[in-house]
Design an enzyme around this catalytic site. Structure first.
Site, PDB file in Angstrom:
ATOM      1  N   GLU A 270       9.989 -34.714  29.272  1.00  0.00           N
ATOM      2  CA  GLU A 270      11.210 -34.611  28.451  1.00  0.00           C
ATOM      3  C   GLU A 270      10.936 -33.832  27.161  1.00  0.00           C
ATOM      4  O   GLU A 270      11.834 -33.210  26.603  1.00  0.00           O
ATOM      5  CB  GLU A 270      11.738 -36.006  28.095  1.00  0.00           C
ATOM      6  CG  GLU A 270      12.485 -36.697  29.222  1.00  0.00           C
ATOM      7  CD  GLU A 270      13.842 -36.062  29.533  1.00  0.00           C
ATOM      8  OE1 GLU A 270      14.621 -35.826  28.601  1.00  0.00           O
ATOM      9  OE2 GLU A 270      14.104 -35.782  30.718  1.00  0.00           O
TER      10      GLU A 270
ATOM     11  N   ASP B 153      20.830 -37.024  36.284  1.00  0.00           N
ATOM     12  CA  ASP B 153      19.485 -37.604  36.175  1.00  0.00           C
ATOM     13  C   ASP B 153      19.365 -38.258  34.802  1.00  0.00           C
ATOM     14  O   ASP B 153      20.173 -37.986  33.906  1.00  0.00           O
ATOM     15  CB  ASP B 153      18.409 -36.511  36.325  1.00  0.00           C
ATOM     16  CG  ASP B 153      16.997 -37.083  36.171  1.00  0.00           C
ATOM     17  OD1 ASP B 153      16.692 -38.097  36.825  1.00  0.00           O
ATOM     18  OD2 ASP B 153      16.208 -36.542  35.373  1.00  0.00           O
TER      19      ASP B 153
HETATM   20  N1  DGL Z   1      13.852 -38.473  37.128  1.00  0.00           N
HETATM   21  C1  DGL Z   1      13.830 -39.916  37.164  1.00  0.00           C
HETATM   22  C2  DGL Z   1      13.408 -40.385  38.555  1.00  0.00           C
HETATM   23  O1  DGL Z   1      13.533 -39.640  39.504  1.00  0.00           O
HETATM   24  C3  DGL Z   1      13.042 -40.425  35.995  1.00  0.00           C
HETATM   25  C4  DGL Z   1      13.409 -41.809  35.601  1.00  0.00           C
HETATM   26  C5  DGL Z   1      13.120 -42.169  34.176  1.00  0.00           C
HETATM   27  O2  DGL Z   1      13.860 -41.723  33.301  1.00  0.00           O
HETATM   28  O3  DGL Z   1      12.185 -42.949  33.964  1.00  0.00           O
HETATM   29  O4  DGL Z   1      12.986 -41.489  38.760  1.00  0.00           O
END
Ligand code: DGL
Length: 257
Positions: free
Chosen positions: A154, A12
């Protein structure tokens, strides 16, 4: 080590994919997992598509170096920007993505509205446009880009005044609507679900895509003969690109929530 014993790779843009990893541990408790969160470069959702694609390739290369047998892109944004390109480049390994769970939301909506919260990129990419075309004739679907929310999560801010005010501000223009469901189209957002319920109430159904993704992961492991047959509990190893020491601690904290 035979292929079945190799770990499952998770990726991620940051700590969000932990919400999908958590579901995977329930369904596949004997598997080992290697998680990589690119928190140094988060958020992805306000970058351009090429940049997100490049970062995603780099992350998948990192996971492949760790010997993973399958890769889960536990990020809606990276999935919408890069999944087709990833599958073209890494032909020998199953790659599973995640997308906003519009289908189950539409099924429970009974003619009422559905709000979909996601990053600006997810909501402007072609993949989402295709999903909208499938379902928006049946139901009033409201895309709600939530720039800034990933940054809060975050930083470990998942409850309290700041989140509450952010969500209230985002949702106030829809307070007159009869909203049946809210789709969490970003893997970071399940961590603020409790705060969301405080605002929209228990009656609004809140849906995310993790269960669908984990089911797909299990199907892929089964059909590729890659299910780990060991009986002892698997191990989770978390890596982060972040230079902030707190990010790894936050990841394990979110995993235990
Ligand atoms: N967890 C990401 C998603 O599912 C976040 C994306 C980001 O970093 O903006 O879209």
């Amino acid at each position: 080590m035979n292929n079945r014993e190799r770990p499952i790779g998770f990726f991620d843009s940051g700590v969000g994919g932990i919400s999908v990893l958590k579901e995977s541990l329930k369904v596949l408790p004997n598997e080992d997992f290697v998680y990589f969160g690119d928190s140094l470069n988060a958020p992805y959702g306000i970058k351009n598509v090429n940049e997100v694609r490049k970062l995603t390739f780099k992350a998948v290369d990192f996971l492949l170096e760790k010997g993973v047998k399958v890769v889960v892109i536990a990020c809606n944004t990276a999935t919408s920007a890069a999944i087709d390109a990833l599958r073209r480049r890494y032909k020998d390994i199953p790659i599973i993505g995640i997308e906003p769970a519009l289908k189950p939301a539409v099924e429970v909506s009974r003619g009422k509205s559905v709000i979909i919260m996601a990053t600006p990129m997810t909501l402007t990419e072609k993949k989402f446009d295709n999903l909208m075309k499938l379902y928006n004739k049946e139901v009033d679907i409201i895309p709600l880009p939530c720039a800034g929310l990933v940054e809060l999560i975050e930083n470990g801010i998942i409850d309290g005044d700041e989140i509450n005010e952010y969500l209230k501000g985002k949702l106030k223009e829809f307070s007159h609507l009869d909203v049946a469901a809210i789709v969490l189209g970003c893997t970071h957002y399940p961590f603020i679900k409790k705060e969301l319920i405080k605002i929209v109430g228990e009656k609004t159904i809140i849906i995310d895509g993790s269960i669908g993704t984990v089911n797909q992961l299990k199907r892929q492991l089964t059909s590729n003969n890659l299910l780990n047959e060991k009986t002892k509990k698997g191990i989770v190893t978390i890596y982060s690109s972040s230079t902030n020491d707190n990010t790894i601690d936050l990841s394990y904290k979110l995993l235990k929530l």
